[in-house]
Design a protein around this motif. Structure first.
Motif, PDB file in Angstrom:
ATOM      1  N   THR A   4      12.993  38.662  13.750  1.00  0.00           N
ATOM      2  CA  THR A   4      13.824  39.834  13.456  1.00  0.00           C
ATOM      3  C   THR A   4      15.281  39.478  13.203  1.00  0.00           C
ATOM      4  N   ALA A   5      15.737  38.347  13.702  1.00  0.00           N
ATOM      5  CA  ALA A   5      17.125  37.917  13.502  1.00  0.00           C
ATOM      6  C   ALA A   5      17.192  36.401  13.642  1.00  0.00           C
ATOM      7  N   ASP A  29      16.492  31.943   5.160  1.00  0.00           N
ATOM      8  CA  ASP A  29      17.551  32.695   5.837  1.00  0.00           C
ATOM      9  C   ASP A  29      17.482  32.578   7.360  1.00  0.00           C
ATOM     10  N   ILE A  48      15.001  33.508   9.197  1.00  0.00           N
ATOM     11  CA  ILE A  48      14.101  34.531   9.740  1.00  0.00           C
ATOM     12  C   ILE A  48      12.714  34.310   9.162  1.00  0.00           C
ATOM     13  N   GLU A  74       8.909  34.933   7.939  1.00  0.00           N
ATOM     14  CA  GLU A  74       7.959  35.908   7.430  1.00  0.00           C
ATOM     15  C   GLU A  74       6.576  35.579   8.003  1.00  0.00           C
ATOM     16  N   TRP A 125       4.529  39.386   5.014  1.00  0.00           N
ATOM     17  CA  TRP A 125       5.190  40.506   5.673  1.00  0.00           C
ATOM     18  C   TRP A 125       6.498  40.047   6.309  1.00  0.00           C
ATOM     19  N   SER A 126       7.459  40.961   6.380  1.00  0.00           N
ATOM     20  CA  SER A 126       8.662  40.745   7.181  1.00  0.00           C
ATOM     21  C   SER A 126       8.706  41.816   8.263  1.00  0.00           C
ATOM     22  N   VAL A 127       9.445  41.519   9.335  1.00  0.00           N
ATOM     23  CA  VAL A 127       9.581  42.461  10.445  1.00  0.00           C
ATOM     24  C   VAL A 127      10.991  43.028  10.411  1.00  0.00           C
ATOM     25  N   LYS A 128      11.100  44.326  10.140  1.00  0.00           N
ATOM     26  CA  LYS A 128      12.401  44.970  10.059  1.00  0.00           C
ATOM     27  C   LYS A 128      12.340  46.352  10.699  1.00  0.00           C
ATOM     28  N   GLY A 129      13.301  46.621  11.571  1.00  0.00           N
ATOM     29  CA  GLY A 129      13.382  47.929  12.196  1.00  0.00           C
ATOM     30  C   GLY A 129      12.162  48.305  12.995  1.00  0.00           C
ATOM     31  N   ARG A 136       9.135  47.572  12.285  1.00  0.00           N
ATOM     32  CA  ARG A 136       8.010  47.830  11.390  1.00  0.00           C
ATOM     33  C   ARG A 136       7.696  46.581  10.573  1.00  0.00           C
ATOM     34  N   ARG A 141       7.015  45.104   6.934  1.00  0.00           N
ATOM     35  CA  ARG A 141       7.323  45.435   5.547  1.00  0.00           C
ATOM     36  C   ARG A 141       6.583  44.457   4.638  1.00  0.00           C
TER      37      ARG A 141
END
Length: 365
Positions: free
Chosen positions: A199-200, A319, A321, A323, A346-350, A352, A354
């Motif tokens: 996430t970060a 970056d 982070i 995936e 997929w990425s993890v954002k907020g 959720r 994505r």
């Protein structure tokens, strides 16, 4: 003359004083070790936020403490000749090595060693299945991250019949334990985790994977974090494990159209030369000319578009982070009859997942 004699005696006085200080230090350290081993290592009510695979939260009334923790590198528990309190053999070195991943494990919690006394609910001990020592919460101190659970069937190889798994963290500053208990049936084989930033950047989060042991080769996942002295779920296990929602339509000529219900992305899987063609003909799905003889209701009932068989982390854009690269098998009539593979990133954002990209390809054995 008297002054000179005093200076001559001074080194003796200093030596005696140093000896007294050393003895006192040893006594204090010994007592602290005893206190730590008997009291500070107990988990006191931090098993919380129990979550099932459908994403709901449940309170765990039966396991609100994990005590009797063995905080030493318990090499004796790795001997094939040793037995547990129930008279069952403890995991061997080979068995414990099969259960943990390639990362360096915690020296205080060796995978395969016993983690606690028996679970009062069923009388079964818990074992360490995976461990590592990292700064889990970003406070600069190294924490011990563990994956523990019961070895449900001692006749099976260690790590192949697990139950009641939990992520446990021993805080590097306070020495206190916090834990997150998974549902009883959250996978049964080879529990393990990987540490990464999902996430970060530079944040250490815990991706747990457990195989279900079924014929589909399905693996269940959970993404956890250690924050504010609690082990918490980063996103619901339901969302993490659902994968692509697919629709399959049989076409003439021994072909299938596989579509993502949410994005409309689709692909054609051609299996006219596949080994399963005789089975389709025998079952009256197709005739020898390749005509489709059933209806869509039949197809919907016979398609198995399982959840992930793998969900591997990778930093695709550099970056810092990670995936998640997922792979799902698509089977028709039987699990052994795989017709296609669906791959997704997929990425993890907020909180959720994505969708970044997807690909569907025919299975060509």
């Amino acid at each position: 003359m008297e002054t000179r004699n005093s200076f001559n005696r001074l080194p003796v006085v200093i030596i005696i004083a140093l000896m007294i200080i050393c003895v006192a230090g040893i006594i204090v350290a010994f007592n602290y070790h005893k206190i730590f081993e008997t009291d500070a290592i107990k988990v006191t009510g931090n098993i919380n936020n129990r979550q099932n695979v459908t994403g709901g939260n449940k309170t765990d009334a039966g396991l609100n403490t994990i005590d009797g923790i063995n905080s030493a590198p318990n090499e004796t528990n790795s001997s094939a000749g040793n037995t547990s309190s129930a008279g069952n053999p403890e995991p061997t070195v080979a068995e414990r090595n099969a259960a943990h991943t390639a990362h360096r494990y915690s020296p205080d919690f060796v995978p395969g060693s016993r983690f606690s006394q028996n679970n009062p609910e069923n009388g079964k001990p818990r074992y360490v299945y995976d461990s590592t020592r990292i700064d889990a919460d970003g406070d600069g101190a190294a924490d011990d991250v563990l994956l523990v659970g019961e070895n449900d069937d001692t006749s099976a190889p260690f790590g192949f019949q697990t139950r009641n798994l939990a992520v446990v963290v021993r805080d590097g500053v306070s020495g206190k334990f916090a834990a997150y208990l998974f549902p009883e049936d959250f996978g049964f084989e080879l529990p393990r985790f990987s540490i990464g930033s999902f996430t970060a950047a530079k944040k250490n989060e815990i991706l747990v994977s457990v195989e279900t042991g079924g014929s589909g080769g399905i693996v269940l996942y959970a993404l956890m974090a250690y924050e504010n002295e609690k082990v918490v779920s980063v996103l619901s296990q339901e969302e993490l494990n659902k994968g692509l929602d697919l629709n399959i339509v049989c076409l003439p000529g021994f072909k299938m159209k596989i579509s993502d219900k949410n994005t409309g992305f689709n692909s054609i899987a051609d299996f006219h030369d596949g080994e399963a063609v005789p089975m389709y003909i025998d079952r009256g799905v197709y005739n020898k000319a390749g005509e489709f003889l059933k209806d869509q209701t039949y197809v919907d009932g016979e398609v198995m578009d399982d959840v992930f068989i793998s969900l591997d982390p990778a930093d695709d854009d550099g970056d810092g982070i990670l995936e998640l690269h997922g792979k799902q098998g698509i089977s028709f009539i039987a699990h052994a009859n795989t017709v296609a593979w669906a791959e997704s990133v997929w990425s993890v954002k907020g909180g959720r997942l994505r969708l970044v990209s997807e690909k569907i390809e025919a299975h060509n054995p």
